[in-house]
Design a protein around this motif. Structure first.
Motif, short mmCIF file in Angstrom:
data_model
loop_
_atom_site.label_atom_id
_atom_site.label_comp_id
_atom_site.label_asym_id
_atom_site.label_seq_id
_atom_site.Cartn_x
_atom_site.Cartn_y
_atom_site.Cartn_z
N ARG A 1 6.73 5.73 -3.35
CA ARG A 1 5.58 6.22 -2.80
C ARG A 1 5.09 4.82 -2.60
N GLN A 2 4.55 4.08 -3.39
CA GLN A 2 4.05 2.95 -3.58
C GLN A 2 4.44 2.09 -2.55
N ARG B 1 6.34 3.03 -0.04
CA ARG B 1 6.06 3.27 1.44
C ARG B 1 4.45 3.21 1.86
N GLU B 2 3.64 3.41 1.01
CA GLU B 2 2.22 3.15 1.32
C GLU B 2 1.84 1.54 1.54
N SER B 3 2.37 0.73 0.97
CA SER B 3 2.35 -0.54 1.23
C SER B 3 2.72 -0.91 2.77
N ARG C 1 0.08 5.61 10.32
CA ARG C 1 0.56 7.04 9.57
C ARG C 1 1.17 8.15 10.32
#
Length: 90
Positions: free
Chosen positions: A16-17, A19-21, A69
């Motif tokens: 998750r981290q 992907r967010e980055s 996004r």
């Protein structure tokens, strides 16, 4: 007293981290491309004046984040896949 090393980030949280980055990186790239294309520049004598000029970068950044996004141009997904392969090869 026993000192323990910090536990590694759990894979789902790490994913998750990561992907967010990668989405944030794509948003930054898109914001620069949008600025270079002239998005956010005053469009004539009847624009919003100094206020519009001051806040145009915020608008461009938000637009870039929404594009990224929503799937963006595929840069985030490509980076995510490449980085996942790299971390799995450890």
């Amino acid at each position: 007293m026993k000192i323990t090393a910090p536990s590694p980030v759990a894979p789902p949280d790490r994913d998750r981290q990561l992907r967010e980055s990668t989405v944030a990186l794509e948003a930054t790239f898109l914001a620069e491309m949008l600025k270079a294309s002239g998005l956010g520049k005053a469009r004539g004598p009847f624009g919003g004046g100094a206020g519009e000029e001051q806040f145009a970068s915020f608008l461009v950044r938000q637009q870039a984040e929404q594009i990224a996004r929503a799937g963006g141009i595929g840069l985030a997904e490509t980076l995510f896949t490449a980085l996942m392969e790299k971390t799995d090869d450890r």
